[in-house]
Design an enzyme around this catalytic site. Structure first.
Site, PDB file in Angstrom:
ATOM      1  N   THR A 270      24.866   2.941   7.823  1.00 32.37           N
ATOM      2  CA  THR A 270      24.638   0.818   7.736  1.00 32.37           C
ATOM      3  C   THR A 270      25.496   0.611   6.513  1.00 32.37           C
ATOM      4  O   THR A 270      26.129   0.319   5.529  1.00 32.37           O
ATOM      5  CB  THR A 270      23.613   0.255   6.557  1.00 32.37           C
ATOM      6  OG1 THR A 270      23.824   1.244   5.670  1.00 32.37           O
ATOM      7  CG2 THR A 270      22.098   0.776   7.210  1.00 32.37           C
TER       8      THR A 270
ATOM      9  N   GLU B 222      16.522   6.974   0.599  1.00 32.70           N
ATOM     10  CA  GLU B 222      16.750   7.646  -0.156  1.00 32.70           C
ATOM     11  C   GLU B 222      18.315   7.934  -1.324  1.00 32.70           C
ATOM     12  O   GLU B 222      18.709   7.308  -1.243  1.00 32.70           O
ATOM     13  CB  GLU B 222      17.588   8.562   0.855  1.00 32.70           C
ATOM     14  CG  GLU B 222      18.769   7.851   1.781  1.00 32.70           C
ATOM     15  CD  GLU B 222      19.766   8.004   1.316  1.00 32.70           C
ATOM     16  OE1 GLU B 222      19.776   9.502   0.379  1.00 32.70           O
ATOM     17  OE2 GLU B 222      21.313   7.864   0.924  1.00 32.70           O
TER      18      GLU B 222
ATOM     19  N   PRO C 212      34.112  13.420 -16.413  1.00 35.12           N
ATOM     20  CA  PRO C 212      36.250  12.721 -16.015  1.00 35.12           C
ATOM     21  C   PRO C 212      36.203  13.151 -14.601  1.00 35.12           C
ATOM     22  O   PRO C 212      36.387  13.842 -14.630  1.00 35.12           O
ATOM     23  CB  PRO C 212      36.964  12.896 -16.959  1.00 35.12           C
ATOM     24  CG  PRO C 212      36.844  13.933 -17.436  1.00 35.12           C
ATOM     25  CD  PRO C 212      35.140  13.611 -17.653  1.00 35.12           C
TER      26      PRO C 212
ATOM     27  N   CYS D 265      28.853   6.813  -0.623  1.00 29.46           N
ATOM     28  CA  CYS D 265      28.209   6.132  -0.752  1.00 29.46           C
ATOM     29  C   CYS D 265      27.912   5.520  -1.946  1.00 29.46           C
ATOM     30  O   CYS D 265      28.137   4.354  -1.933  1.00 29.46           O
ATOM     31  CB  CYS D 265      26.535   6.795  -1.157  1.00 29.46           C
ATOM     32  SG  CYS D 265      25.608   7.969   0.172  1.00 29.46           S
TER      33      CYS D 265
HETATM   34  C1  UDX Z   1      25.631  10.346  -4.548  1.00 35.89           C
HETATM   35  C2  UDX Z   1      24.210   9.810  -5.210  1.00 35.89           C
HETATM   36  O1  UDX Z   1      24.227  10.329  -6.305  1.00 35.89           O
HETATM   37  C3  UDX Z   1      23.107  10.266  -4.476  1.00 35.89           C
HETATM   38  O2  UDX Z   1      21.762  10.025  -5.493  1.00 35.89           O
HETATM   39  C4  UDX Z   1      22.790   8.962  -3.123  1.00 35.89           C
HETATM   40  O3  UDX Z   1      22.211   8.937  -2.489  1.00 35.89           O
HETATM   41  C5  UDX Z   1      24.317   9.382  -2.884  1.00 35.89           C
HETATM   42  O4  UDX Z   1      25.375   9.051  -3.675  1.00 35.89           O
HETATM   43  P1  UDX Z   1      27.149  11.747  -3.346  1.00 35.89           P
HETATM   44  O5  UDX Z   1      28.140  10.587  -2.800  1.00 35.89           O
HETATM   45  O6  UDX Z   1      26.656  13.245  -2.660  1.00 35.89           O
HETATM   46  O7  UDX Z   1      25.608  11.105  -4.191  1.00 35.89           O
HETATM   47  O8  UDX Z   1      28.361  11.815  -4.884  1.00 35.89           O
HETATM   48  P2  UDX Z   1      27.837  12.198  -6.476  1.00 35.89           P
HETATM   49  O9  UDX Z   1      27.378  13.395  -6.608  1.00 35.89           O
HETATM   50  O10 UDX Z   1      27.164  11.546  -6.775  1.00 35.89           O
HETATM   51  O11 UDX Z   1      28.950  12.268  -6.971  1.00 35.89           O
HETATM   52  C6  UDX Z   1      30.332  10.975  -6.885  1.00 35.89           C
HETATM   53  C7  UDX Z   1      31.672  10.752  -7.750  1.00 35.89           C
HETATM   54  O12 UDX Z   1      30.906   9.949  -8.892  1.00 35.89           O
HETATM   55  C8  UDX Z   1      31.913  11.716  -6.530  1.00 35.89           C
HETATM   56  O13 UDX Z   1      33.489  11.290  -6.435  1.00 35.89           O
HETATM   57  C9  UDX Z   1      31.963  13.189  -7.597  1.00 35.89           C
HETATM   58  O14 UDX Z   1      33.140  13.209  -7.897  1.00 35.89           O
HETATM   59  C10 UDX Z   1      31.758  11.267  -8.848  1.00 35.89           C
HETATM   60  N1  UDX Z   1      32.139  12.336 -10.043  1.00 35.89           N
HETATM   61  C11 UDX Z   1      30.105  12.686 -10.501  1.00 35.89           C
HETATM   62  C12 UDX Z   1      32.347  12.175 -11.166  1.00 35.89           C
HETATM   63  O15 UDX Z   1      33.834  12.276 -11.643  1.00 35.89           O
HETATM   64  N2  UDX Z   1      32.093  12.649 -12.458  1.00 35.89           N
HETATM   65  C13 UDX Z   1      30.780  13.116 -12.640  1.00 35.89           C
HETATM   66  O16 UDX Z   1      29.986  13.601 -13.462  1.00 35.89           O
HETATM   67  C14 UDX Z   1      29.800  13.281 -11.475  1.00 35.89           C
END
Ligand code: UDX
Length: 449
Positions: free
Chosen positions: A94, A154, A255, A263
């Protein structure tokens, strides 16, 4: 029919064999259900039938293979196969445009097909991430067919999709037809997790709100990191102290160069759009998105300062190494990766960029043409005036930093993730800028992280 009815009766259908669809299909199969997974991509289905998903997802190929071996998992390009399923989970993309508008054509295209197929289908489950109000719209469309609609969002993280499906923080089931919701809830029997039974609208909003909240938390941390640098505090110490408060928690406090992926950016924009449509201003989220847009600029300013001594310095003609291209460690996904924004900004300034990522050994679509992709971090660092670490790959902590210092050109290392060991790098004669840590002994530095 009883709550367990669906377990004994027809198969579970899944439309879309991407990250979400595959986790759902293999997960339900693992729980003992018969599953029919359909995707229109013949190449993908052929590959999956041979037991390979081509996704960097720990455990996925193993649950896929055991599903195939059990005989309970059918993979097909033929939508008509879904006619023997009682519940069909829609797991199609989507996409969201720059204004936050969600393109729901794939979801409604599938719903149209399910109406035409009919057969045993009695519950349509929307697992794709959709704006609030979509399930009600689907209900109106499906009313003549007597199929019920359930919203079951999800929350799968990339590189953890198998464990996140089988061991989730929560299962959310939204419905306006309690029995349909009961039957979908029964499919998850065997999984220990809190179950939230809510309305269709609440389920849809819960998904967008969760990701938007995580994004907001990260924007806050990233701004706090800038303040730490300016004031002599250390973001690691500040967040460690914050994390002991159970109301805050320890997750999502690291950070980085900005949040990315398929997402968080998409869901934040979509929720802002829903707010505008409903006439509700989501000012906090708006500011979190704006702060994230500025995060790349902060990294570039730090590179300028490290290389030229001034945040206004010129990077034209300088060679910069970029370690990490994926939006986070554990995946080769480049979608909305801050590393790519950093790369493009440097190229726009006339710098040359050599990049290395352990998950991206070959050029792939989406990489800037002018960027050089190399297969060894030492090659990336050769003659580089700065080494930017953009992705928190654990192997970067094990790099031979002394060798990097040798091949590079009096390098400055910019650790956007604040995960490298300052002592180790300083022993190698490297000047290190860590996101959220003031340079040693310097209070009130002019760094613009
Ligand atoms: C995310 C959600 O966590 C998940 O529940 C949803 O279904 C899909 O989107 P994802 O896209 O796999 O999952 O990434 P995630 O691990 O959540 O990290 C998202 C972003 O935040 C990344 O760019 C990551 O590097 C950043 N991040 C995450 C940080 O900069 N610091 C952190 O402490 C955690």
């Amino acid at each position: 029919m009883s709550v367990d009815g669906i377990l004994a009766a027809g198969a579970v259908g899944v439309v879309g064999a991407g990250y979400v669809g595959l986790a759902t299909a293999t997960g339900f199969c693992h729980l003992g259900h018969r599953v029919v997974a359909v995707d229109r991509d013949t190449t993908r289905i052929d590959r999956l039938r041979s037991g390979h998903s081509d996704l960097t997802e720990p455990g996925l190929d193993s649950v896929l293979q055991s599903g195939l071996d059990s005989g309970r998992l059918t993979l097909s390009t033929d939508f008509a196969e879904l006619s023997r399923c009682e519940a069909v989970f829609i797991c199609v993309p989507t996409p969201v445009d720059g204004a936050g508008h969600s393109d729901l054509s794939a979801v409604f295209d599938v719903i149209g097909k399910l109406i035409r197929i009919g057969g045993d289908i009695c519950i349509v489950v929307i697992k794709s991430t959709v704006p609030v109000g979509t399930a009600s719209r689907a209900e109106r469309l499906l009313r003549p067919s007597a199929m019920a609609v359930v919203s079951n969002p999800e929350f799968l993280r990339e590189s953890h999709i198998v464990t996140d499906f089988l061991d989730p923080d929560r299962i959310v089931i939204g419905d306006s037809d309690r029995v349909a919701g009961d039957r979908i809830a029964a499919l998850y029997r065997g999984i220990e997790a809190p179950l939230e039974r809510v309305s269709l609208e609440s389920a849809e909003l819960a998904k967008h709100a969760s990701n938007a909240f995580l994004a907001t938390k990260l924007s806050f941390v990233n701004e706090l990191a800038a303040l730490c640098e300016r004031t002599g505090a250390d973001i690691r110490e500040v967040t460690a102290a914050m994390a002991h408060d159970h109301r805050i928690g320890e997750a999502f406090l690291s950070p980085g160069p900005g949040w990315g992926g398929s997402c968080l950016p998409k869901d934040a924009r979509a929720l802002l759009h829903s707010g505008r449509e409903a006439g509700i201003e989501l000012g906090v989220l708006d500011a979190a998105v704006a702060a994230n847009t500025g995060a790349t600029g902060r990294v570039i300013d730090t590179v300028r300062r490290g290389v030229t001594g001034s945040a206004q310095g010129n990077l034209h003609g300088r060679r910069i190494a970029l370690l990490g291209l994926a939006f986070k460690a554990g995946t080769g996904d480049l979608r909305f990766s801050p590393a790519l924004d950093i790369c493009r900004s440097l190229i726009d300034e006339g710098a040359t960029v050599a990049a290395y990522d352990p998950a991206i050994p070959q050029p792939v679509a989406g990489l800037p043409d002018e960027m050089e992709l190399v297969d060894d971090p030492l090659l990336a660092a050769k003659d580089a005036a700065a080494v930017i670490v953009a992705t928190e790959w654990p192997e970067f902590t094990e790099l031979d930093w002394a060798a990097i210092a040798d091949v590079a050109d009096d390098p400055v290392v910019i650790d956007t993730r604040t995960f490298l060991d300052p002592g180790q790098l300083s022993r190698c004669g490297i000047r290190l800028y860590s996101n959220g840590i003031a340079p040693t002994g310097v209070l009130h530095p002019t760094s613009s992280w």
